[in-house]
Each structure stands twice: as C-alpha cells, then as structure tokens.
Write an enzyme that holds these catalytic residues in place. Structure first.
Site, PDB file in Angstrom:
ATOM      1  N   LYS A  71      94.706  39.187  44.005  1.00 48.69           N
ATOM      2  CA  LYS A  71      94.761  40.498  44.675  1.00 48.69           C
ATOM      3  C   LYS A  71      93.397  41.181  44.803  1.00 48.69           C
ATOM      4  CE  LYS A  71      99.529  41.875  43.863  1.00 48.69           C
ATOM      5  NZ  LYS A  71     100.359  43.012  43.446  1.00 48.69           N
ATOM      6  N   ASP A 108     102.209  47.905  48.137  1.00 47.78           N
ATOM      7  CA  ASP A 108     102.879  48.419  46.934  1.00 47.78           C
ATOM      8  C   ASP A 108     103.034  49.937  47.025  1.00 47.78           C
ATOM      9  OD1 ASP A 108     103.172  45.952  45.724  1.00 47.78           O
ATOM     10  OD2 ASP A 108     101.253  46.078  44.665  1.00 47.78           O
ATOM     11  N   ILE A 226     108.944  50.831  36.730  1.00 52.28           N
ATOM     12  CA  ILE A 226     108.619  49.749  37.659  1.00 52.28           C
ATOM     13  C   ILE A 226     108.950  48.385  37.067  1.00 52.28           C
ATOM     14  CG2 ILE A 226     106.874  51.148  38.843  1.00 52.28           C
ATOM     15  CD1 ILE A 226     104.851  49.142  37.710  1.00 52.28           C
ATOM     16  N   TYR A 228     111.451  45.533  36.259  1.00 54.54           N
ATOM     17  CA  TYR A 228     112.751  45.216  36.857  1.00 54.54           C
ATOM     18  C   TYR A 228     113.472  44.049  36.193  1.00 54.54           C
ATOM     19  CZ  TYR A 228     109.927  41.957  39.587  1.00 54.54           C
ATOM     20  OH  TYR A 228     109.050  40.978  39.959  1.00 54.54           O
TER      21      TYR A 228
END
Ligand code: ATR
Length: 285
Positions: A71, A108, A226, A228
């Site tokens: 990223k 995001d 955030i 999950y």
C-alpha cells in the site's frame, strides 16, 4: 462464471494474497451484474511491485487493488495520487487511465464513511469529539475520513503516545484539531464523545480483548469497530446492549470495493444483505 476473450480484467496484488476476500467480493458483483469480466488474486513479491504495476496496462488490466505489503510502495510508483490517499500515505486502488498511466486512490476512506452513513444516518460530525482508539495504518485512514467530514475534534487514545502524536501532527486540520491521550484517561473522554471508533487489533480473534466501560458514553454516539473477525466484537455487543448505533468492520470492507468495481467494470453496485451473507460465511475465526 463465463468470460469471453473480451473480458475486462482486474485483481488484487498482495504478498501473501490468499487470505484476501476481494476476489469473492468482486466475483459476487460480477455475477450479479452479469458483466463479462474477471477479478483475480495476483501474488506479487515486494521486490516486484513496480514492474507488476507497470505491467497492468501491457496485460490489458483495467487496474487492481493493493493489500499488505504494497500500500505504501504503490504510492511511489503511481503517476497520479488522489490527495486523500497522499495524506494517509497509502493507496489501495489503481485505475489504468486511457493512456496507460496509473491513477492511485485510497477507497478505505469512502468505505468507512459510506458504512457510517448507512449504519448511523443521524450521526452529526459536530455533535461531540470523535474518540479514536489506535494510531496505526487503519487509524490514519479513519482519521483522514473524519477530518474530510470536518468532525469537531478528534481525541486519539493509544498505548504508544509518540505514535499517536505523529498521527496528530500529520493529520490535524484547521477545522479538526487532534489531541492524544493515554488509555487510563479513556473513561473521561467517553463522557464528551459523539463517536467512538476502535482501530486497534484488540478484540480481533486471537488478540487480547478490548474491555471498555461504555457507561459514560452518550447513547446517541455511534460505536464503530473496524475489526470484523469476529463480526460482533465484545465492544459492539456491549454497545448494542446499551442502545448505541453500532457499525461493524465488514461494512467498511465491502463498501471500499465499490469505487474500484465501478471504475474497472463500468457498473454501479451496492452492499446488499445477500453480499454480506456470502462474505460472512468465509469469516470463521
Ligand atoms: P493497522 O495498520 O491495522 O492499524 P498497526 O499499525 O499494527 O495495524 O496498529 C495496531 C494498533 O493497535 C496500534 O494502535 C497499537 O498500539 P501501539 O501503537 O501502542 O502499538 C494497537 N495495539 C495492538 N495491540 C495492542 C495491545 N495489546 N494493547 C494496546 N494497543 C494495542
């Protein structure tokens, strides 16, 4: 799934990439829309990321997503970078332009805000301070999103204060001041909060639990996790019991895929209950 020789192509570059749910997510939308296209996992070693990205237009790919560890490096390689992605210092979506150049963005932020709008439509960014737990990469994306909607103030709580100070210095804006706080002050912060977001790995399957006393938090404040896996963390279960609007991390993951899909495959898609069910099935801890 059937594809022809004219199929549109996209994928996700990561190392490793086998854990990614994105092929399933985009595969669901391709099936749903009946588009002649394919979205594939692309295992790319860190040393190969630049030639791999440059190969996208050569191979006829419309673009790709990026996951760990690409990223940050992809941001250096792209020809144009969206200003919000530059602020975060990370990109997760590449779109190949008509001339073969690479446009990078970070969806995001979009995913976080769309998920928040959907699950807590009455939330007012001016209602109170946003308390953000954590100061890692996810925290930077969440804080950039919150400054983008001009939240009144952000208070970061983190174990390592110097890390939180660096985030505050990088991301505070004239509309949104950011302060940093140690964990032992969190109860006091909750009393004045209009939003609570966990961006730490606490509460994730295999990690220590996040035990917070939510009783000082005003009931109108949405609680977001955030994490999950599990889908309903202990934090969200406690918030739900108290009557807070709750926002789980899966919604952010699903919504962040929409801008890429729309750019590569040319159709608008939505996050439906059926899509959530299809992805939840794959989330066993
Ligand atoms: P990501 O990119 O997913 O945000 P990260 O950069 O590793 O991941 O950040 C993890 C966050 O969880 C950090 O805020 C980290 O706190 P430190 O900055 O002090 O490391 C937080 N975190 C992880 N484990 C923790 C623990 N056991 N107690 C408190 N905070 C923890």
């Amino acid at each position: 799934m059937k594809i022809t020789g004219a199929a549109r192509l996209a994928g996700i570059m990561g190392w490793p990439v086998a854990h990614s749910r994105s092929p399933l997510l985009h595969g669901f939308w391709l099936e749903e829309t009946g588009i002649d296209g394919s979205y594939v996992p692309l295992p790319v070693r860190p040393v190969d990321i630049e030639p791999a990205l440059r190969a996208l237009p050569i191979l006829g790919f419309r673009g790709c997503n990026l996951t760990i560890p690409h990223k940050q490096t992809a941001l250096q390689v792209a020809d144009r970078v969206d200003p919000l992605a530059r602020r975060i210092g990370a990109v997760n979506t590449i779109v190949v332009a008509e001339d073969g150049s690479l446009e990078a963005s970070n969806t995001d932020i979009y995913g976080f805000l769309e998920n928040l709008r959907e699950c807590a439509p009455d939330w007012d960014p001016q209602a109170g301070a946003a308390v953000v737990l954590g100061a890692g990469g996810s925290s930077r994306a969440v804080i950039t999103a919150l400054t983008d909607v001009c939240v009144r103030e952000i208070r970061i709580v983190n174990r390592t204060l110097s890390r939180a100070q660096a985030v505050a210095a990088d991301l505070a804006t004239s509309a949104t001041p950011i302060t940093v706080h140690p964990w032992d002050g969190v109860t006091r912060l909750l009393a004045e909060a209009g939003l609570l977001v966990n961006t730490t790995s606490l509460g994730m399957a295999g990690e220590p639990a996040l035990d917070l006393d939510l009783s000082p938090l005003p009931l109108s404040a949405p609680v977001i996790d955030i994490v999950y896996v599990p889908l309903e963390t202990r934090l969200l279960a406690a918030a739900r019991r108290r009557g807070h609007p709750v926002v789980d991390g899966l919604g952010m993951l699903l919504h962040q895929g929409r801008p890429g899909f729309e750019a590569w495959f040319g159709a608008k898609v939505r996050v439906s209950p059926e899509l959530r069910v299809a992805i939840v099935k794959t989330l066993a801890p």
